[in-house]
Design an enzyme around this catalytic site. Structure first.
Site, short mmCIF file in Angstrom:
data_model
loop_
_atom_site.label_atom_id
_atom_site.label_comp_id
_atom_site.label_asym_id
_atom_site.label_seq_id
_atom_site.Cartn_x
_atom_site.Cartn_y
_atom_site.Cartn_z
CG ASP A 89 -71.87 -25.77 -1.66
OD1 ASP A 89 -72.79 -25.08 -2.11
OD2 ASP A 89 -70.98 -25.32 -0.91
CG HIS A 90 -70.40 -31.50 -1.21
ND1 HIS A 90 -69.36 -31.11 -2.04
CD2 HIS A 90 -70.11 -31.01 0.02
CE1 HIS A 90 -68.47 -30.43 -1.32
NE2 HIS A 90 -68.91 -30.36 -0.08
NE ARG A 136 -70.10 -40.31 -15.22
CZ ARG A 136 -70.48 -41.57 -15.41
NH1 ARG A 136 -71.51 -41.87 -16.17
NH2 ARG A 136 -69.82 -42.54 -14.82
CG HIS A 149 -68.87 -21.45 -1.17
ND1 HIS A 149 -67.79 -21.87 -0.43
CD2 HIS A 149 -68.47 -20.32 -1.82
CE1 HIS A 149 -66.78 -21.02 -0.62
NE2 HIS A 149 -67.16 -20.09 -1.47
NE ARG A 189 -64.43 -23.31 -3.65
CZ ARG A 189 -63.93 -23.35 -2.42
NH1 ARG A 189 -64.66 -23.78 -1.41
NH2 ARG A 189 -62.70 -22.98 -2.18
NE ARG A 214 -63.49 -26.16 -5.79
CZ ARG A 214 -62.64 -26.09 -4.77
NH1 ARG A 214 -62.82 -26.83 -3.70
NH2 ARG A 214 -61.59 -25.29 -4.81
CG HIS A 215 -69.59 -26.86 -5.15
ND1 HIS A 215 -70.00 -25.58 -4.87
CD2 HIS A 215 -68.62 -27.15 -4.25
CE1 HIS A 215 -69.29 -25.12 -3.85
NE2 HIS A 215 -68.44 -26.04 -3.46
CD GLU A 244 -71.30 -21.27 2.87
OE1 GLU A 244 -70.47 -21.84 2.15
OE2 GLU A 244 -71.78 -21.80 3.88
CB THR A 256 -63.89 -27.63 2.47
OG1 THR A 256 -65.03 -26.94 3.00
CG2 THR A 256 -62.99 -28.06 3.64
CB THR A 257 -64.38 -22.48 3.60
OG1 THR A 257 -65.34 -22.61 2.56
CG2 THR A 257 -64.02 -21.04 3.82
CD GLU A 302 -71.63 -20.22 8.90
OE1 GLU A 302 -72.47 -19.60 8.20
OE2 GLU A 302 -71.19 -21.34 8.59
N GLY A 329 -67.81 -28.64 9.25
CA GLY A 329 -67.37 -29.91 9.82
C GLY A 329 -68.32 -30.50 10.85
#
Ligand code: PXP
Length: 239
Positions: free
Chosen positions: A9-10, A18, A43, A45, A49-50, A70, A100-101, A151, A192
């Site tokens: 995602d990140h 950008r 994920h 969302r 957002r990502h 996800e 985050t979730t 999970e 995490g």
């Protein structure tokens, strides 16, 4: 050996800063797979957002391992998943404002809605996992509504402020894991996890897959994505 699902995602979060094309999540998925990832997790969302719809479509076409999507149970996202047919779906709770979730999906309180979504996705031959807190009552319902996997949310374990608290959370996760296995559901965990706290979770008997994102992408900033995934893969191999 415990499987490693790499959450990318990140990579998309950085790209979106950008509003351009780089870094490309599909390229990241290739690198992660080459470095030993067993699956790619994203994920989608509701606020996009990502990861966006196009990313999921491209990943589905191009990756060589498994795609784990996800997602929340909102109607349009479920419809999208049914069109795309990823290998796995992991149902997660979602709040717009969260970073985050936060916490697992409460399937005890929302059983009816979630059961319907599980049925629809399984009808499309998608394997369904549900992201839940390590609590027996949630596991019971996951079994009853036909989840293939759960999970277990490791966020509280990862965020524990001291050793005693962390140990307490680890015991909870271990007990929940035993119960998941007893009921014959697939056992995954995530949230995490990093290069240090992952070890005890990877040692849990019957653990199928760990989904890890943030710590890998953070490490990748300094050593590159290939090396960051390879190092995590190495830890899971040793466990
Ligand atoms: N598993 C689930 C269900 C998640 O929602 C997330 C975060 O997107 C992760 C795993 C990965 O968590 P982290 O990025 O903290 O490794």
């Amino acid at each position: 050996m415990v499987k490693l699902g790499v959450n990318i995602d990140h990579i998309a979060s950085i790209r979106n800063l950008r509003r351009g094309f780089f870094p490309d999540p599909v390229f990241a998925a290739h690198i992660a797979e080459d470095a030993g990832a067993d699956g790619i997790t994203v994920h989608l969302r509701e606020d996009r957002r990502h990861i966006n719809d196009g990313d999921v479509k491209n990943l589905k076409r191009i990756i060589k391992t498994k795609l784990n999507l996800e997602m929340s149970i909102s109607t349009d996202i479920v419809a999208f998943a049914k069109r795309i047919v990823p290998d796995y779906v992991c149902l997660v709770p979602e709040k717009r404002q969260e970073l985050t979730t936060e916490g697992g999906l409460d399937i005890v309180s929302n059983r009816k809605k979630i059961e319907k979504v599980v049925g629809e996705l399984k009808g499309k031959k998608i394997k369904v996992s549900i992201f839940i807190d390590p609590a027996f009552e949630q596991i019971d319902i996951a079994k009853k509504i036909g989840a293939d996997f759960v999970e277990l949310h490791t966020g509280k374990y990862a965020d524990a402020r001291n050793k005693t608290e962390r140990k307490k959370e680890l015991v909870k996760i271990k007990k929940a894991s035993e119960y998941v296995l007893q009921l014959g559901i697939g056992l995954n965990a995530g949230h995490g996890l990093d290069y240090e706290n992952v070890r005890d979770i990877a040692k849990i008997r019957g653990m199928n897959e760990l989904n890890i994102g943030y710590s890998i992408i953070c490490r990748a900033v300094f050593v590159g994505l290939f090396q960051a995934v390879k190092e995590m893969r190495g830890i899971l191999k040793k466990k």
